[in-house]
Each structure stands twice: as structure tokens, then as C-alpha cells.
Design an enzyme around this catalytic site. Structure first.
Site, PDB file in Angstrom:
ATOM      1  N   ASP A 112      26.710  40.531  10.978  1.00 20.18           N
ATOM      2  CA  ASP A 112      26.642  39.521   9.895  1.00 20.18           C
ATOM      3  C   ASP A 112      27.866  39.400   9.245  1.00 20.18           C
ATOM      4  O   ASP A 112      28.128  40.444   8.356  1.00 20.18           O
ATOM      5  CB  ASP A 112      25.506  39.779   9.169  1.00 20.18           C
TER       6      ASP A 112
ATOM      7  N   ASP B 150      30.413  32.512   9.191  1.00 17.55           N
ATOM      8  CA  ASP B 150      29.173  33.388   8.920  1.00 17.55           C
ATOM      9  C   ASP B 150      28.587  33.627  10.110  1.00 17.55           C
ATOM     10  O   ASP B 150      27.437  32.883  10.438  1.00 17.55           O
ATOM     11  CB  ASP B 150      28.459  33.011   7.690  1.00 17.55           C
TER      12      ASP B 150
END
Ligand SMILES: *[C@@H]1O[C@H](CO)[C@@H](O)[C@H](O)[C@H]1NC(C)=O
Length: 400
Positions: free
Chosen positions: A105, A289
Site C-alpha cells: 500500500d 496509491d
């Protein structure tokens, strides 16, 4: 689906990240089908050390800079396996000698895992990190993280060995969950997260800990990692090198602001459909992201996009734009750093929410505080998260 930590209280937690699909799209068991494979490099500095060691008997010493450089040659590649509808991508990681499947992440900076310290009611079906084998408790250390989709977790901290695609961190802060939210308990494919944002937003107290990337960075062949996500099939992450077989043309770099702890950049104009002549601009700051499933853009851009999709509408029940299953979606083109990247319409036809309706892969960023270039966009590019220059930068190239 997690992405974009809210621990730093930077963004509203308006349930924007895939609120509808995570509730409505059933998840199915996903078996990891690929084994991580390290990449073997010819190791110059190691040769230097060996040479000196060989001659040490004869009175030579090993130069300390060569010894340090000998460590600085790690690199490797790890598979990124998609869950159903590419909701998230999971990578096998060895944590204290045990393999867990973690969601990498770039929107958060904690490496946390399901563990033997997690209540069984919250962790059944997950692979669990057992700190008793080789972990060292960091006494008094705690962590607590909330993500943009309203999920969260908290717990205690150990130092342990972590290996990603053959790249080793001998002492990495491993955050063991003592509590996780229902979203995490339910997704039994996912055994935790590996944050790749900047360590400035790590949530460990009383002292922030470094991300896996920051821990291994001095030992990598190059201080960068690269992301190759794919639609509906396994992609990969490279640490310490760029794999030139994964892109065509050249890499366009754009500067990154680390002010908020994210891989934050400025996007340019856009167009919808077959013309790649872009106009207008994508207002506000954007972040790259990997932990966010969709592409979140300003209202004006989203409205312009769905104006070109027959039957599309904002559906308050689903919490986003939907359209009939029969609709064909146009491409979305975006200018970043002077190069236009195209997200195929087929990627934006994200997932069914009923027998007649699909949920769109582009949704509004209103209220988030950032545009989020999540997986819908990243699947179209080879992305380089690069700290080899004096300021960090993002590189994008067309996937080969
Ligand atoms: C973690 O933070 C959340 C939100 O701020 C809070 O509700 C929760 O009680 C915290 N958990 C722990 C263990 O501190």
C-alpha cells in the site's frame, strides 16, 4: 481497497473507497498462484570484499566502505496477485520465517500483520505471524491505523526479519494486530498490509518506525521500487531496479511532494475517448496509491467522463457512478509530466453491482482532499517510486 491512511488526520473518512462494491461485490477465495522469484545480480562489491578477504591473510584489510557497499546490492521481484475484480493485490512476504499475503500500500506506512496475538474471533482463516520464533518485542510500543474506507487495526510491535522477493530486512518493525476491523477479518486472503508511503506517517508510538522500503533502501542496488499491476492477473513489484521488459517507450518523471507523507504529484489535462489531445486540468493534489482500488478525480472530470457513458448516473444507494452492464466505456486519457497515459475503458467498467448494473472505476474525489490514482490507473502503467534523486519522484511508462 485500503490505501490512504487517515492516521495523520489529513482526509475525511467519508467511506469513499469502494464503499458500495466492498459491501456488494462478494469476495471469493483466491489462491496465490505464483511464487516470488528473486533476481540474481552479478555482485560487484561482494567480489571486492571476497578479494580483500582472500588477501587478508597476507595482511590486507577489508575497506569499510567496500564492506558497506557489499550490502548495497539487494534487489528482487515479488508477485502481486489480484483478488476478485482486482479489489486489492496481495504479495507473498516472509515475516519471521512464515509466509503471509500482504497488501502493498503506497498510501500508508505501517507494516502490520495478523498474528498469534490477534484474537482468534478476528483472525480465523488468516495466516498469522508468530513472534515467538524470532521476534523481539519492542516493549511499550503501540500502533493504531485508520484507512480511508473506515477500516482500521491496532496492536503491538516486534522487530523481526522480513523478506520480500529475496530482499531482506534483518530487523524490520512488524506491527502485530491485537485488534482489526471487520473488513480485515472478513477478507481471509489478506494477512495484513505492507505500507510503502513515507515513514513520516507511520503510526507507531512512542517512536515512528521505518517502512520496509526505508529499512532496506540503503542496501538496494537503487533506492527505488517499481509497480506493475495488471487487470485480472498477477503483476509484480520490483525492489531496487527497473525491469525494462515491463514497459515500452520512455519513463516520464514527475516531482513528488512528501509534505503529507504520500507519493503526491500534480496531474495535468485530460480527455475522454479516442482523442489523446488533452485539455483542462485536474485540479488539486493527486497521489499514487496502490492500496486504493479505483481512480478518484474531481467532480468536474467525473461528470465529463460519465457524460460519455450511455445510461450512467450517480447512484446514491451504491455510493457512486453506475451504468448499464451493456454500456461500452470510453478511454480516459491523462497528461502527467507532459506525457499522455491512457486508461482503457474496459478497466473503468469495474465490477457488477447487480445483474444489470456496473460500478464505475472512476469516482469523485470530493471530500477526500486528494485525487487518488489507484489501481484502475496503475494497471495501465509501469510506475516507478523513485528516491534516487535529491527529491523523490514518480515515473510512469506505458506497460509493455
Ligand atoms: C484506535 O483509534 C481509533 C480511532 O481513533 C479509536 O477509536 C480506538 O479506540 C483506538 N484503539 C486503540 C487500541 O487505541
Amino acid at each position: 481497497m485500503y490505501g490512504l491512511t487517515t492516521a495523520a488526520a489529513l482526509v475525511a473518512t467519508a467511506g469513499y473507497v469502494l464503499a458500495a462494491p466492498s459491501a456488494l461485490v462478494p469476495r471469493k477465495t483466491f489462491q496465490v498462484s505464483q511464487i516470488a522469484k528473486g533476481k540474481v545480480f552479478i555482485n560487484g562489491p561482494t567480489q571486492v570484499v571476497k578479494t580483500h578477504q582472500k588477501y587478508a591473510k597476507l595482511g590486507a584489510t577489508v575497506p569499510s566502505d567496500a564492506a558497506a557497499a557489499a550490502a548495497a546490492v539487494q534487489s528482487g521481484s515479488v508477485a502481486a496477485n489480484p483478488e476478485q475484480y482486482d479489489e486489492s493485490y496481495l504479495c507473498p512476504v516472509s515475516v519471521g520465517g512464515q509466509t503471509l499475503n500482504l497488501d502493498f500500500d503506497t498510501g500508508s506506512a505501517d507494516l502490520w500483520v495478523f498474528s498469534t496475538v490477534t484474537p482468534s474471533s478476528e483472525s480465523t482463516g488468516h495466516a498469522r505471524y508468530n513472534p515467538s520464533t524470532s521476534g523481539t518485542l519492542k516493549s511499550g510500543y503501540k500502533w493504531n491505523i485508520s484507512y480511508g474506507d473506515g477500516s482500521g487495526a491496532s496492536g503491538t510491535v516486534y522487530a523481526d526479519k522480513v523478506v520480500v522477493g529475496g530482499v531482506t530486512a534483518t530487523s524490520q518493525a512488524v506491527e502485530a494486530a491485537t485488534s482489526v476491523s471487520a473488513q480485515f477479518t472478513q477478507d481471509t486472503n489478506n494477512d495484513g498490509l505492507l505500507g510503502l508511503a513515507f515513514s513520516s506517517i507511520n503510526t507507531v508510538t512512542p517512536q515512528q518506525q521505518t517502512t520496509f522500503f526505508d529499512t532496506v533502501k540503503p542496501t538496494l542496488a537503487k533506492p527505488l521500487f517499481a509497480v506493475d499491476l495488471k487487470k485480472g492477473t498477477a503483476g509484480s513489484y520490483q525492489f531496487g531496479y527497473i525491469d525494462s521488459s515491463k514497459y515500452t517507450g520512455s519513463i516520464t518523471y514527475t516531482s513528488v511532494s512528501t509534505a503529507n507523507g504520500f507519493w503526491q504529484f500534480t496531474a495535468g489535462g485530460y480527455s475522454v475517448g479516442t482523442s489523446t489531445t488533452t485539455s483542462g486540468s485536474i485540479s488539486g493534489a493527486s497521489i499514487a496509491d496502490t492500496g486504493t482500488t479505483l481512480l478518484y478525480l474531481p467532480d468536474a472530470v467525473v461528470t465529463a467522463y460519465y457524460a460519455k457513458v450511455s445510461g450512467a448516473k450517480y447512484d446514491s444507494t451504491q455510493g457512486g457512478y453506475t451504468f448499464p452492464s451493456s454500456s461500452t466505456l470510453p478511454n480516459f486519457n491523462v497528461n502527467i509530466g507532459g506525457t499522455v497515459f491512457t486508461v482503457p475503458g474496459s478497466y473503468i467498467k469495474f465490477a457488477p453491482v447487480s445483474s444489470t448494473t456496473y460500478f464505475g472505476g472512476i469516482q469523485s474525489s470530493a471530500g477526500i482532499g486528494f485525487n487518488i490514482f489507484g489501481d484502475i490507473f496503475l494497471k495501465a502503467v509501469y510506475a516507478i517510486f523513485d528516491e534516487s534523486q535529491s527529491t523523490p519522484r514518480l515515473g510512469f511508462a506505458k506497460q509493455s
